[in-house]
Enzyme design. Structure first.
Site, PDB file in Angstrom:
ATOM      1  CD  GLU A 122      -5.914  -5.230  -1.378  1.00 23.72           C
ATOM      2  OE1 GLU A 122      -5.905  -4.007  -1.181  1.00 23.72           O
ATOM      3  OE2 GLU A 122      -5.708  -6.060  -0.473  1.00 23.72           O
ATOM      4  CD  GLU A 173      -7.612  -9.626   0.621  1.00 23.86           C
ATOM      5  OE1 GLU A 173      -7.103  -8.803  -0.162  1.00 23.86           O
ATOM      6  OE2 GLU A 173      -7.718  -9.415   1.839  1.00 23.86           O
TER       7      GLU A 173
END
Length: 410
Positions: free
Chosen positions: A34, A71
């Site tokens: 992420e 994410e």
């Protein structure tokens, strides 16, 4: 991705904070990462054949939608607001799990997100959390690199997300949403602890009147929460139903908790402050409580619920509680009869939870073969999609879940 960002912005009342966000497929990547503004994905978790969108249930599409939602949840939980130290990594990853289901329910509800969460996260986590040789608390000391590594596993992700979902049920979703909005705004570009989270959730609940609950305890919300986050394992709730086929005398239900252990040593002193979510009214509430230092309570069911043959007491509605529920043999028979007669009277996520609980009890000797066969035989082999998943995963040791390309690599 854009639909998820729009949804999170509205849901949390906090705008995405950078001028752009790139989602990039990386051929040699396993899982996803992420990075703020530049999220990297294993091709299997970001690229989708349009044909996979033509059917309601698609595991390929689910992989993409769930990982993208996870994410992008990190852009708020992990990037904008991050945990103060590795000991509470669940503040990042547990929330990314929970929030990802909010996101996938928005963009891909045909794939039955909440059933997947109950099976693939809650039930999956409890399989490991009942092994006292293996488990550890969501919040516990981190002093070495191996400590950090173990934080990226089932008790941070799946248990973390499941406990957060239990809090949603306890406080109500609107109150949970309000508390999270205030938490994110208060700690933007900062690194809070679980105490900060609990403060804002309790503040919202006090304002909305969803806390304190109806129970004879004067216990602050953070103390309730820490009974779940600061110790490993979870309870099994024994449910004893007495005189509930009568309409003339009070129906009594007893609840007893103990640490649920299928391998290793059981800590007989360990208890939790446990909300038991039921489908019956006990006085003016359908939630009953087991206090940490009280192992057993007995309640009378409101009189109109006394005849519980067709609609039996369910003591973990929709699988919100992070615990297993073990009924007495006669009540298992009532549940089996209800399933056989008209299973739709029991909500689907409650049925999924019953399937997984009874399989685990059977595998570990908590119920007899006769009870197991009575309960599972009630379906007569006719399962909904959610029930089919539950039977397969919870009887196979979660072979399907373990085969996913992204579990805990996100």
């Amino acid at each position: 991705g854009a639909r998820v960002i729009d949804f999170y912005e509205e849901y949390f009342d906090v705008k995405y904070m950078l001028p752009k966000l790139d989602l990039v497929s990386e051929p040699d990547k396993f899982g996803a990462m992420e990075n703020w503004g530049l999220v990297l994905f294993d091709p299997r978790t970001i690229l989708l054949d349009p044909k996979d969108n033509e059917v309601d249930i698609s595991n390929t599409r689910w992989t993409v939608s769930s990982v993208v939602a996870h994410e992008l949840a990190h852009q708020w939980f992990g990037n904008l607001v991050t945990c103060n130290w590795w000991d509470q990594t669940w503040l990042n990853e547990g929330f990314a799990v929970y929030v990802s289901y909010l996101g996938t329910y928005e963009i891909d509800r045909r794939n039955l997100p909440w059933a997947r969460m109950v099976i693939e996260d809650t039930q999956y986590a409890m399989q490991y959390d009942s092994d006292s040789n293996y488990h550890w608390a969501m919040t516990d000391p981190v002093t070495t690199r191996p400590d950090i590594d173990r934080k990226f596993g089932v008790f941070t992700y799946s248990k973390g997300g499941s406990v957060i979902r239990m809090v949603e049920k306890l406080l109500s979703e609107p109150t949970m949403q309000k508390g999270l909005r205030n938490y994110l705004k208060a700690f933007s570009y900062d690194a809070p602890t679980e105490d900060d989270l609990f403060y804002y959730l309790e503040e919202a609940a006090l304002t909305d009147g969803t806390w304190p609950p109806n129970f004879p305890m004067d216990i602050p919300f953070p103390q309730v929460m820490k009974s779940w986050t600061n110790q490993a394992g979870f309870p099994v709730i024994y449910v004893m139903v007495d005189n509930c086929n009568s309409t003339s005398e009070p129906c009594k239900v007893g609840f007893v908790q103990e640490m649920y252990t299928t391998n290793g040593e059981q800590d007989t002193s360990r208890t939790w402050i446990t909300p038991i979510f039921t489908n019956m009214m006990f006085g003016n509430s359908s939630t009953v409580w087991l206090e940490g230092n009280k192992r057993e309570v007995t309640y009378e069911v409101t009189s109109e619920y006394n005849a519980m043959v067709d609609e039996p007491l369910i003591a973990n509605v929709d699988g919100y509680g992070y615990y297993r529920t073990l009924y007495d043999d006669a009540h298992w028979a009532r549940i089996a009869n209800a399933i056989q007669t008209d299973k739709e009277k029991i909500p689907i996520l409650s049925r999924v939870t019953i399937i997984c609980d009874i399989h685990d009890f059977n595998r570990n000797g908590f119920v007899s073969k006769d009870v197991f066969n009575t309960v599972m035989g009630a379906w007569n082999g006719e399962y909904t999609q959610e029930e089919e998943w539950a039977v397969y995963e919870c009887s196979s040791g979660f072979k399907g879940v373990k085969s996913r390309p992204h579990k805990y690599r996100i």
